[in-house]
Design an enzyme around this catalytic site. Structure first.
Site, PDB file in Angstrom:
ATOM      1  N   SER A 144       0.864  -1.186   0.000  1.00  0.00           N
ATOM      2  CA  SER A 144       0.000   0.000   0.000  1.00  0.00           C
ATOM      3  C   SER A 144       0.891   1.223   0.000  1.00  0.00           C
ATOM      4  O   SER A 144       2.063   1.153   0.400  1.00  0.00           O
ATOM      5  CB  SER A 144      -0.857   0.007   1.269  1.00  0.00           C
ATOM      6  OG  SER A 144      -1.503   1.258   1.432  1.00  0.00           O
ATOM      7  N   TYR A 157      -1.245  -0.722  10.636  1.00  0.00           N
ATOM      8  CA  TYR A 157      -1.371  -0.946   9.188  1.00  0.00           C
ATOM      9  C   TYR A 157      -0.146  -0.372   8.455  1.00  0.00           C
ATOM     10  O   TYR A 157       0.429  -1.024   7.585  1.00  0.00           O
ATOM     11  CB  TYR A 157      -2.666  -0.295   8.702  1.00  0.00           C
ATOM     12  CG  TYR A 157      -3.071  -0.627   7.289  1.00  0.00           C
ATOM     13  CD1 TYR A 157      -3.821  -1.765   6.989  1.00  0.00           C
ATOM     14  CD2 TYR A 157      -2.722   0.212   6.225  1.00  0.00           C
ATOM     15  CE1 TYR A 157      -4.208  -2.051   5.683  1.00  0.00           C
ATOM     16  CE2 TYR A 157      -3.099  -0.071   4.919  1.00  0.00           C
ATOM     17  CZ  TYR A 157      -3.846  -1.195   4.654  1.00  0.00           C
ATOM     18  OH  TYR A 157      -4.222  -1.477   3.360  1.00  0.00           O
TER      19      TYR A 157
HETATM   20  N1  LIG Z   1      -8.889  -0.828  -0.955  1.00  0.00           N
HETATM   21  C1  LIG Z   1      -7.853  -0.005  -0.886  1.00  0.00           C
HETATM   22  O1  LIG Z   1      -8.029   1.237  -0.969  1.00  0.00           O
HETATM   23  C2  LIG Z   1      -6.454  -0.512  -0.721  1.00  0.00           C
HETATM   24  C3  LIG Z   1      -5.393   0.399  -0.818  1.00  0.00           C
HETATM   25  C4  LIG Z   1      -4.095  -0.043  -0.679  1.00  0.00           C
HETATM   26  C5  LIG Z   1      -3.846  -1.384  -0.440  1.00  0.00           C
HETATM   27  N2  LIG Z   1      -4.881  -2.259  -0.331  1.00  0.00           N
HETATM   28  C6  LIG Z   1      -4.537  -3.654  -0.080  1.00  0.00           C
HETATM   29  O2  LIG Z   1      -5.120  -4.465  -1.069  1.00  0.00           O
HETATM   30  C7  LIG Z   1      -5.284  -5.786  -0.551  1.00  0.00           C
HETATM   31  C8  LIG Z   1      -6.679  -6.283  -0.872  1.00  0.00           C
HETATM   32  O3  LIG Z   1      -7.627  -5.494  -0.164  1.00  0.00           O
HETATM   33  P1  LIG Z   1      -9.016  -5.047  -0.807  1.00  0.00           P
HETATM   34  O4  LIG Z   1      -9.000  -3.572  -0.920  1.00  0.00           O
HETATM   35  O5  LIG Z   1      -9.300  -5.868  -2.006  1.00  0.00           O
HETATM   36  O6  LIG Z   1     -10.027  -5.366   0.391  1.00  0.00           O
HETATM   37  P2  LIG Z   1     -10.923  -6.636   0.703  1.00  0.00           P
HETATM   38  O7  LIG Z   1     -11.349  -6.469   2.108  1.00  0.00           O
HETATM   39  O8  LIG Z   1     -11.951  -6.798  -0.348  1.00  0.00           O
HETATM   40  O9  LIG Z   1      -9.882  -7.846   0.566  1.00  0.00           O
HETATM   41  C9  LIG Z   1      -9.163  -8.421   1.613  1.00  0.00           C
HETATM   42  C10 LIG Z   1      -9.483  -9.901   1.646  1.00  0.00           C
HETATM   43  O10 LIG Z   1      -8.639 -10.561   2.596  1.00  0.00           O
HETATM   44  C11 LIG Z   1      -9.427 -11.506   3.282  1.00  0.00           C
HETATM   45  N3  LIG Z   1      -8.829 -11.823   4.565  1.00  0.00           N
HETATM   46  C12 LIG Z   1      -8.762 -11.029   5.666  1.00  0.00           C
HETATM   47  N4  LIG Z   1      -8.147 -11.679   6.666  1.00  0.00           N
HETATM   48  C13 LIG Z   1      -7.809 -12.904   6.187  1.00  0.00           C
HETATM   49  C14 LIG Z   1      -7.153 -14.015   6.745  1.00  0.00           C
HETATM   50  N5  LIG Z   1      -6.716 -13.996   8.021  1.00  0.00           N
HETATM   51  N6  LIG Z   1      -6.973 -15.120   5.979  1.00  0.00           N
HETATM   52  C15 LIG Z   1      -7.418 -15.149   4.695  1.00  0.00           C
HETATM   53  N7  LIG Z   1      -8.068 -14.117   4.111  1.00  0.00           N
HETATM   54  C16 LIG Z   1      -8.248 -13.002   4.850  1.00  0.00           C
HETATM   55  C17 LIG Z   1     -10.787 -10.825   3.425  1.00  0.00           C
HETATM   56  O11 LIG Z   1     -11.814 -11.748   3.713  1.00  0.00           O
HETATM   57  C18 LIG Z   1     -10.938 -10.157   2.068  1.00  0.00           C
HETATM   58  O12 LIG Z   1     -11.553 -11.021   1.132  1.00  0.00           O
HETATM   59  C19 LIG Z   1      -4.976  -5.692   0.928  1.00  0.00           C
HETATM   60  O13 LIG Z   1      -3.666  -6.152   1.152  1.00  0.00           O
HETATM   61  C20 LIG Z   1      -5.067  -4.210   1.218  1.00  0.00           C
HETATM   62  O14 LIG Z   1      -4.311  -3.836   2.340  1.00  0.00           O
HETATM   63  C21 LIG Z   1      -6.175  -1.867  -0.478  1.00  0.00           C
END
Ligand SMILES: NC(=O)c1ccc[n+]([C@@H]2O[C@H](COP(=O)([O-])OP(=O)(O)OC[C@H]3O[C@@H](n4cnc5c(N)ncnc54)[C@H](O)[C@@H]3O)[C@@H](O)[C@H]2O)c1
Length: 259
Positions: A144, A157
């Site tokens: 991120s 985070y």
């Molecule tokens: N959405 C944003 O703005 C953003 C920005 C920067 C980085 N990210 C990163 O992108 C990645 C994906 O996030 P997203 O935005 O798609 O959100 P999201 O919540 O849709 O995806 C995260 C997924 O991880 C799963 N998860 C959580 N804990 C878990 C565990 N212990 N074991 C297995 N699965 C688990 C959740 O059920 C979910 O499906 C993450 O690493 C997040 O930090 C997201």
């Protein structure tokens, strides 16, 4: 330029929703056998069913990858189903805010367990298989822009994501001799379930629209869609990537280029 994953196996953690799902679907469209992972069995299975409907080989493995046992089972079941592993995407994460001084340690620590330790456990288990196979591999960590910018109330985070990018560099060094290339993709704002904080979509908030859209702190004046983050993930994980190793690819629409 066609990316062809025929004969390859890709594991994406946390791929029931959001960026992980978009990456899993794109791997499948490019011919990979795909392993969908998440904590919740039903969400994970439904995501796998959608990908199977594209005609792809796919399994769902419900496992909590923040534990050594869960990560190990994910990799074991992958090998059992598809005979090996070529790509690991460490994507699973949670977002929460917690006051550094006042929050209970276990709540604060949980974010590190899920967002950082999961990548350690899965990478160790997958790298053992990749090294034994002797055909190289690719690991992509979804970090991120929090890896180098801090947000008030999100010290856990920020720390997890910063450490994840350093894990990328360390593993690029350790696994490079086995032709296992390790990189990060660092998204900015992405329209996924993670953007919903305390029941509200922060991408629809006045704060986001005023600062990032109207005042163009994001030069592209919008958040990204998950598929736009899946593209660089899949390229870095592909055999078209033969020399990018230990790199953090920022995908934030230009947000971090200025003050
Ligand atoms: N959405 C944003 O703005 C953003 C920005 C920067 C980085 N990210 C990163 O992108 C990645 C994906 O996030 P997203 O935005 O798609 O959100 P999201 O919540 O849709 O995806 C995260 C997924 O991880 C799963 N998860 C959580 N804990 C878990 C565990 N212990 N074991 C297995 N699965 C688990 C959740 O059920 C979910 O499906 C993450 O690493 C997040 O930090 C997201």
């Amino acid at each position: 330029m066609n990316i062809d994953f025929t004969g390859q196996v890709a594991v994406v953690t946390g791929s029931g929703t959001g960026i992980g799902y978009a990456a899993a679907e794109l791997f499948a469209r490019c011919g990979a056998a795909v392993v969908v992972n998440g904590r919740r069995p039903q969400v994970t299975q439904e995501a796998a069913d959608k990908i199977a409907a594209l005609g792809a080989k796919v399994i769902a493995v419900a496992a909590d990858v923040s534990t050594i046992e869960g990560a190990g089972r994910l990799i074991d079941e992958t090998v059992k189903a598809f005979g090996g592993i070529d790509v690991l995407v460490n994507n699973a994460a949670i977002f929460a805010t917690a006051d550094f001084v006042e929050s209970p340690y276990h709540e604060w620590r949980r974010v590190l367990d899920v967002n950082l330790d999961s990548a350690i456990h899965c990478s160790r288990a997958a790298a053992r298989v990749m090294i034994a196979q002797g055909r190289g591999g690719r690991i992509v960590n979804v970090s991120s822009i929090h890896s180098y910018r801090a947000e008030r109330g999100a010290s856990h985070y920020d720390l997890a994501k910063g450490a994840m990018d350093q894990l990328t560099r360390a593993l690029a060094l350790e696994l490079g001799p086995h032709n296992i290339l390790v990189n990060s993709v660092a998204p900015g704002f992405v329209d996924t379930p993670m953007s919903i904080v305390n029941g509200k979509n922060e991408l629809e908030s006045e704060w986001f629209i005023t600062n990032y859209v109207q005042q163009r702190r994001i030069p592209l004046a919008r958040a990204s869609q998950p598929a736009e983050i899946a593209q660089p993930i899949v390229w870095l994980a592909s055999r078209l990537n033969t020399y990018v190793n230990g790199h953090v690819l920022v995908a934030d629409g230009g947000l971090s280029v200025t003050f």
